[in-house]
Motif scaffolding. Structure first.
Motif, short mmCIF file in Angstrom:
data_model
loop_
_atom_site.label_atom_id
_atom_site.label_comp_id
_atom_site.label_asym_id
_atom_site.label_seq_id
_atom_site.Cartn_x
_atom_site.Cartn_y
_atom_site.Cartn_z
N TRP D 46 3.03 73.98 -2.98
CA TRP D 46 1.95 73.72 -2.02
C TRP D 46 2.31 72.57 -1.08
CZ3 TRP D 46 -0.61 69.02 -1.80
CH2 TRP D 46 -1.74 68.95 -0.97
N TYR D 67 -5.30 78.56 -2.72
CA TYR D 67 -4.38 77.66 -3.41
C TYR D 67 -4.51 76.21 -2.97
CZ TYR D 67 -1.94 81.55 -5.71
OH TYR D 67 -1.62 82.62 -6.49
N TYR D 101 4.68 82.89 -5.43
CA TYR D 101 4.31 81.86 -4.45
C TYR D 101 5.52 80.97 -4.14
CZ TYR D 101 1.55 77.76 -2.75
OH TYR D 101 1.03 76.71 -2.04
#
Lengths: 382, 382, 382, 382
Positions: D46, D67, D101
């Motif tokens: 992230w 997220y 991801y």
């Protein structure tokens, strides 16, 4: 003034303040960190009994052997004691008994002082009197806390406002980089945490010769200071949100106007008066908002002789840690200062509630960064 | 006796008990559930002012408008109020002010009673006086809690032991199965929770005409009663472990001997005296250990006329729930009993601290199963 | 079906539900009262190993001796165990190991069942299977709690809505006063808390043949039900304010529309569907608002044969207490039900998550009055 | 090695460690301060998506807009996020989704790196990689915490002991008083809290070229170190009593022998190995017992080039406070270090769990004085 005179004068000072109280005010503890007046009266007395009379008076008879359990504050070396949070659970002993206790100890102390006390004993007495003065200040702050949290806002006395003083200077002081000496160097009393003179190197710095006012702080508040996380330390932001803080302690908004509780009653906030009752996180956030910073305790000490002291305890940006050559005493008196050297910040100066002649440029006061019930203020540096 | 006489007599009873107190004793709250004596004095007075004088006296002037906030107990219909846990934070109003408040309200009440009060008003006054009597009992239990948790164990008065009474009977009473009527059927005062007479079917049962003694309970303790999880309800076992309980409240082991704190000082536990200060979990575990059980509140009520009341509040095995036809009043007085009908157990009888003539066979007292500071005891059934 | 077949079928039912889970879902515990799926799988297996295989199979070898510590739920008689709140701290043993454990125990159990189990053993097996079924329901409610508290609201499967059922009846049933018998009287399995048939006297009463719908409850909400303290029990009012509750569990307001989380995803609240996931306080407040009341567990049992069960666990107004002739078994199995008989309310009926054939008219389910994660509903009486 | 290579290598390092985990290990959070492996994997990803891809890649499509809520750690500037204590409540997204991801972000990052990143972007990438390395260390310490608190003490891998290293030197280093420069002066990466080179004056001091061993610490323990309040800071003494601490974290006494949990299983404490997993209070008490003290962070930095680093994070006696010229960045990245500057102590050095090339002499690590789950150790000074 000889030591007997000094002893009498300082001990009496404690009871002078108490003369403003009602019997009902003596025994209550509203919050763990603020002790009941009765406890302060007894604990300061216990200090003389425990550390002086028991040691120096032959066959001294304790006034009451239970009192060691009730009125020892935090000296592990002196045995078990009541939990700090439970100091307000005791309606007995009564006030009369506590005053009799003071009388008993004072009589014995003055008798002892008729002899010529040696250096060691004199030092202990001076320590006991400085200890008494610290509790005189706590008495005031603790009573203010109790009254300030009573929904009917009782008034102590018209004469006890304590937060209306103003700055007398407006300039900023500049000091040059260099090596400076830190720590107490005189021949009078100081605490162990001020000892061990040592050198520090300090860069050029500027420090205000005035403290932040209520008006300055209102600007911070109106600019959204309490809502802007970028101004706050993470622990401060948590504290503020947990307790829903949006003003200094004792401030109340009544019909769009800010008031603050003082010992002479609820009063409108005076914008020109020096700000009071903010904690380290608030002081730090305010400095951040001003693009300034708090001084370190070393900068403060170096500049202290040139500065007007604003009669607030001033938050510094120094953690309360031992000086390089710090030595703690053996036994109970070694617990006086040293064991608190973690998670606290240093405050310098003195407040309106501080006993006369009790502070000095090297004096290191210390509190948790969350605490606001002392008469604390902000001085900025750069 | 006319109603003015009764009013004066019951109100005076409250201050008679208080005459044993020192000023220091009035304001302290040691634990959330036990209120300061000052609060009881003011709250019972507020009850008359709020529910009677404000309604029935034209142009009645409140003694002090802040008092509604300070001395409302739990009536949401009457507005916001200080948190229960903060009742002990208020050193002010002083005792003198509170007694002046009582005086003011009593004067107005007695003036009002000179007229001929109608049925509705009379009922309210009677309710206020029963309320006063409930607080007279709480005054005693709360002062005992405060003194009993003071490390120096103050004594209230030589005359106030309260836990030395003994059983006078030894037999077990047997009752026959059948349909019985439950609930208050007389013409005098009772609480709303006793109303709604209704039938219950009860099987044959036996109930002791005596209460469990300290000696019985010591046997349970010596047999490892506090260590055998099979005897305890799950919530009780958690409670006991969390608080490290191994004896009734106020019991202290001194040099291998059990003592208990009484209002006349610390005394040796008398094995023949009736056990006191145990909670529902302890009562239930004791019954389990004896292979007996606690009576239900219905069994107790049915047998009550044939039984010697042991002057303890007796834990029953009935949860405090509404009777089938229970109706709560509208408004604030509907909050008196009904809203507490969850998580509590019923106690029947009366204690040595209960005001004279305050109890009756249908009276439903109720407390959380953890509570021990009331004068509680155990009667067994089968 | 013989007992081996029944055993296989019921044990398999547990793993059928788990087939919808991902490995990541097995070990997590979001809240103390909801256990991880892995724990349910292992604990139900441990039950057979502990109470049957260890006792009835000669030289039985434990699969893993640590498992007694990990997978004992609350049986003090069987030794120490991990704290309930820590059941979700264990990533190991892995799922594969737990399935191997189930396999090991099932193999041994089926081997044992090849002999002809005597009455005592058969009873234990039946108890173990009923226990397994209780955990099948908990598996569903606990997974729903875990998913329903995940900000991304995972979906278990399209087939698992569980809260969309509707009432099929509209009438109110009237029953006559009289003496009725309560408790299990058949020859099949029941729990110990249903035993001890006894008589109760019940007055005339009416009970709805339908449950409260989402639409009914929305009316209560729109009428300010969550804001009117007069409708709430005191403990309920505290609970609601402490947690800021203003709707049933799993309800979320999205752009002025109410949605509820279901195991088939977030869905609009269907006003005609039967209300679900409210606690005792909410049920009681709703009844108060309707000027009705909850039935007692006895009324429910008496009317149960004539009623349409709404597939919700229905809150009654009866505290969970022992029946007059309740006898708990010796040893660990005596801990199954009896020790929870305080501070809980009885629920009757069965829910959509209840295993087929697991409930009956005399079944006494029980939960704390604050709990909402079971599939609970409301039926009103008068 | 070009930046793409470095990126790939460091990112891969994270998954190499994770290859030792089972799926069940990824989602669990045992204690607030230790995050689940899955969270570390996602949060580091992230960081690149939030601070680089969103800013530098035109029309970049977020992998999943939820997220940001799930995997933001503490950046208030980037919006609301899940409570730290709730990171372990999410079984979903699954591991597969998290690896997808990572894949998605890595693909985009490597695509971006094919262009020639300017200085600003390069700096951000380097920051992101250092951030990744910090989380690689936390991954190890958090997994150790999870396994070390599982009653069955799972083993990660035979190769992962991490606490068996020994001192290679025995001498004490002496340094002369003088003015020294503190802070990072190179051209490579460092954190903002190391910047602002400034002078400090340091007195003569001595510092050991070795760390305290298990054997040394056992002597402290056997001498009653954990029972002597005179050795402890007040906050430390409270911590120790509250948690009943009497040994370093992960130590267990089994039949009179001390063992410690390591990632390669439970092992006998090796007296010659370097002590690990003690907090600041324990470090300080040990120094007190030895009549030595901890070094300040400045002494440590000055001596660092001459010292053998013991591969423990070494507690210093310096509070974590801003350097005199500290400047925090604007926006979210300004939250990286600065806002934590209260109630924490500085640690210097590097541990066996620290990523290769991640530390340097000026590196300022910081933790609360109570924390022990990092690989911490003690070096003494005078």
């Amino acid at each position: 003034m000889n030591i007997s005179e000094i002893y009498k004068q300082i001990r009496e000072q404690t009871t002078v303040f108490c003369s403003y109280l009602q019997t009902e005010d003596y025994s209550i503890q509203v919050v763990k960190f603020a002790s009941p007046p009765k406890w302060h009266l007894a604990h300061t007395t216990w200090f003389f009994e425990q550390f002086i009379l028991k040691e120096y008076v032959k066959d001294y008879k304790l006034f009451n052997k239970d009192y060691n359990f009730l009125f020892n504050s935090y000296y592990n070396n002196v045995g078990k004691r009541i939990l700090q949070a439970n100091r307000g659970n005791m309606s007995r002993p009564t006030i009369d008994e506590i005053y009799a206790y003071r009388q008993h100890v004072d009589t014995n102390m003055l008798q002892l002082l008729k002899g010529t006390p040696n250096k060691q004993l004199t030092d202990l007495i001076i320590l006991g009197l400085n200890h008494e003065q610290q509790h005189q200040e706590l008495l005031i702050t603790d009573v203010k806390y109790m009254f300030g949290h009573n929904p009917i806002f009782p008034l102590l006395d018209k004469s006890y406002n304590l937060v209306k003083d103003k700055n007398t200077k407006t300039e900023t002081i500049k000091l040059k980089a260099g090596i400076y000496e830190i720590g107490y160097q005189g021949n009078n009393f100081c605490y162990d945490n001020e000892l061990g003179v040592h050198k520090v190197y300090i860069d050029d710095f500027e420090i205000d010769n005035y403290l932040v006012t209520n008006g300055d702080y209102l600007n911070f508040m109106q600019d959204g200071g309490y809502a802007d996380f970028n101004l706050w330390l993470d622990d401060g932001w948590s504290w503020l949100n947990r307790h829903q803080i949006n003003s200094p302690m004792y401030w109340h908004k009544v019909e769009e106007e800010w008031y603050c509780y003082t010992l002479s009653g609820l009063q409108k906030v005076d914008k020109n008066a020096i700000l009071c009752h903010i904690n380290y996180y608030e002081a730090n956030a305010f400095a951040e908002w001003k693009n300034r910073r708090l001084p370190t305790e070393f900068e403060w000490e170096i500049a202290s002789q040139k500065m007007d002291w604003g009669k607030r305890w001033e938050w510094t940006n120094s953690a309360y840690l031992p000086y390089p050559n710090f030595k703690k005493e053996n036994g109970a008196l070694g617990e006086y200062n040293g064991k608190f050297m973690s998670n606290k910040m240093v405050l310098r100066g003195a407040s309106v509630a501080t006993s006369k002649n009790h502070s000095r440029p090297t004096y290191r006061n210390f509190f948790n960064p969350t605490e606001r019930w002392q008469f604390t203020g902000i001085r900025l540096a750069k």
